[in-house]
Design an enzyme around this catalytic site. Structure first.
Site, PDB file in Angstrom:
ATOM      1  N   TYR A 158     -37.834  32.227  54.588  1.00 33.71           N
ATOM      2  CA  TYR A 158     -37.088  33.471  54.776  1.00 33.71           C
ATOM      3  C   TYR A 158     -37.117  33.936  56.232  1.00 33.71           C
ATOM      4  O   TYR A 158     -36.205  34.628  56.670  1.00 33.71           O
ATOM      5  CB  TYR A 158     -37.633  34.559  53.849  1.00 33.71           C
ATOM      6  CG  TYR A 158     -37.136  34.431  52.430  1.00 33.71           C
ATOM      7  CD1 TYR A 158     -35.951  35.045  52.032  1.00 33.71           C
ATOM      8  CD2 TYR A 158     -37.822  33.669  51.489  1.00 33.71           C
ATOM      9  CE1 TYR A 158     -35.476  34.937  50.735  1.00 33.71           C
ATOM     10  CE2 TYR A 158     -37.360  33.542  50.190  1.00 33.71           C
ATOM     11  CZ  TYR A 158     -36.180  34.169  49.823  1.00 33.71           C
ATOM     12  OH  TYR A 158     -35.700  34.042  48.543  1.00 33.71           O
ATOM     13  N   GLU A 165     -39.477  35.081  42.988  1.00 36.79           N
ATOM     14  CA  GLU A 165     -39.683  33.632  42.964  1.00 36.79           C
ATOM     15  C   GLU A 165     -41.151  33.291  42.759  1.00 36.79           C
ATOM     16  O   GLU A 165     -41.478  32.318  42.066  1.00 36.79           O
ATOM     17  CB  GLU A 165     -39.134  33.014  44.256  1.00 36.79           C
ATOM     18  CG  GLU A 165     -37.607  33.065  44.307  1.00 36.79           C
ATOM     19  CD  GLU A 165     -37.038  33.115  45.711  1.00 36.79           C
ATOM     20  OE1 GLU A 165     -37.726  32.678  46.659  1.00 36.79           O
ATOM     21  OE2 GLU A 165     -35.907  33.614  45.869  1.00 36.79           O
TER      22      GLU A 165
END
Length: 402
Positions: free
Chosen positions: A98, A140
């Site tokens: 990310y 997640e």
């Protein structure tokens, strides 16, 4: 929730960001892949990059998330995040990735908008990004934990035991496990990601719906050959159809997917078109395995009967359920050899059948098909919350974004 400092800035700049989000997404991906070409190996679908579908999906997701922060503070768009989170988990996305996305996305915003991106504007949109990123990372993490895996151990090897020709364009693969790792069964409606090594050495991932309930040793998924219409052939579907045979070993992820059949005790209506039958087949198989006595209706549209993939499995499962019925629509004429409750010519028209009260609806097929059926159902008074849909590939529709 956005800070008081960032909220008015995001609200003021959201229109200009939304107007330019497609170009921002295009520059973002180009810049990121130049710096990190390894991300094209096993994570990103380069077919969606070429078509622009991935760029459109990213643009729509970011704009929808930012709009939600402004218009519905304190409440995240759970369905949007769930859909993305499951897709990411099926690809083994890691939290550290990310930061890579952040750096290149913020670069693209500044590159497209230029001087309009003041330090204050940059800081506000940085906050938007990390709110979305941390929401996905946490989701997640929960998905990995529930499966007892890490991003690195999502993948495992399966051997092809059967390769079944359903139609000239559709093939079903039955694979068996070849290691002693614990297998957790899939939920009805979920998919797996198949990671294929391509001739140029790059691995390409594709998601395929599981089309039969798991038995602990085997999994079944079904693949349509993508070709024609003036477009290049789908590289993974072509390889699976033409080069993968019984005895070959495939790399597959654990099952993921948030469009699953919930045991709400109410009637269930499946509406599918073409290869959209695949998640419906998986759900029906689970219902048979569970010995369901619910009222089940399957509505399916196709070009003709010979194009109806998995039809023999579907018919057998409908027959095995005590209160299930099958209705079909064929573009090329109302002719069938199947034991159906009704057959119609043309496109699906849900007004031609009597739908059960208080049912849960599941849709899958081309976007125009799902849009038309969903609109018809809502027109008939079906609450939007009772309609779920599955999109193959990036979700360019986002009809269920709250």
């Amino acid at each position: 929730m956005l800070s008081d400092r960032s909220r008015p800035i995001v609200e003021a700049t959201l229109p200009v960001v939304a107007d330019n989000i497609k170009e921002i997404a295009e520059r973002f991906y180009r810049h990121m892949f130049t710096a990190h070409p390894e991300l094209l190996d096993g994570i990103f679908n380069r077919g969606n990059q070429v078509s622009g579908a991935q760029q459109q999906a990213l643009a729509g997701s970011v704009a929808a998330f930012a709009s939600n922060l402004i218009n519905r503070p304190g409440r995240l768009p759970d369905r949007l995040l769930s859909r993305i989170g499951h897709k990411h988990a099926s690809l083994g996305i890691r939290p550290d990735q990310y930061q890579i996305v952040h750096d290149h996305l913020m670069w693209a915003i500044a590159d497209v908008l230029g001087d309009a991106v003041t330090p204050e504007v940059a800081a506000a949109w940085d906050e938007v990004y990390w709110l979305m990123a941390y929401a996905l990372i946490n989701q997640e993490r929960g998905l990995y934990s529930a499966r007892g895996v890490t991003p690195e151990t999502v993948w495992r090897q399966w051997e092809v035991e059967q390769k079944i020709t359903e139609t000239p364009e559709v093939v079903t693969f039955v694979v068996k496990r070849i290691d002693d790792r614990l297998v957790k069964t899939s939920l009805p409606g979920q998919y797996v990601t198949v990671q294929m090594p391509m001739p140029d050495g790059v691995r390409q991932p594709r998601q395929y719906s599981l089309t039969r309930a798991d038995d602990g040793e085997h999994r079944q998924f079904t693949v349509k050959w993508v070709h024609g219409d003036g477009k290049p052939d789908g590289e993974v579907s072509t390889l699976l159809h033409n080069a993968v045979n019984v005895g070959d070993v495939l790399t597959m992820s654990l099952p993921f997917g948030d469009v699953v059949l919930y045991d709400a005790g109410c009637p269930v209506v499946f509406a599918s078109a073409g290869i959209g039958i695949t998640p419906m087949a998986g759900m029906l198989s689970h219902l048979v395995t569970a010995g369901s006595h619910l009222q089940i209706m399957l509505l399916h549209a196709d070009a003709d009967e010979d194009s109806f993939a998995l039809r023999h499995q579907i018919v057998a499962d409908i027959a095995a359920l005590p209160d299930a019925s099958l209705y079909v629509w064929y573009e090329h004429g109302a002719e069938t050899r199947l034991p159906v409750a009704g057959v119609f010519a043309g496109l699906m028209d849900v007004s031609q059948v009597t739908l059960p009260d208080n049912a849960a609806y599941y849709l899958c097929g081309p976007l125009p098909f799902m849009s038309a059926v969903r609109s018809a159902l809502i027109e008939r008074g079906v609450p939007a919350r009772d309609i779920q849909y599955e999109v193959f590939g990036p979700d360019l529709w986002q009809a269920d974004v709250e």
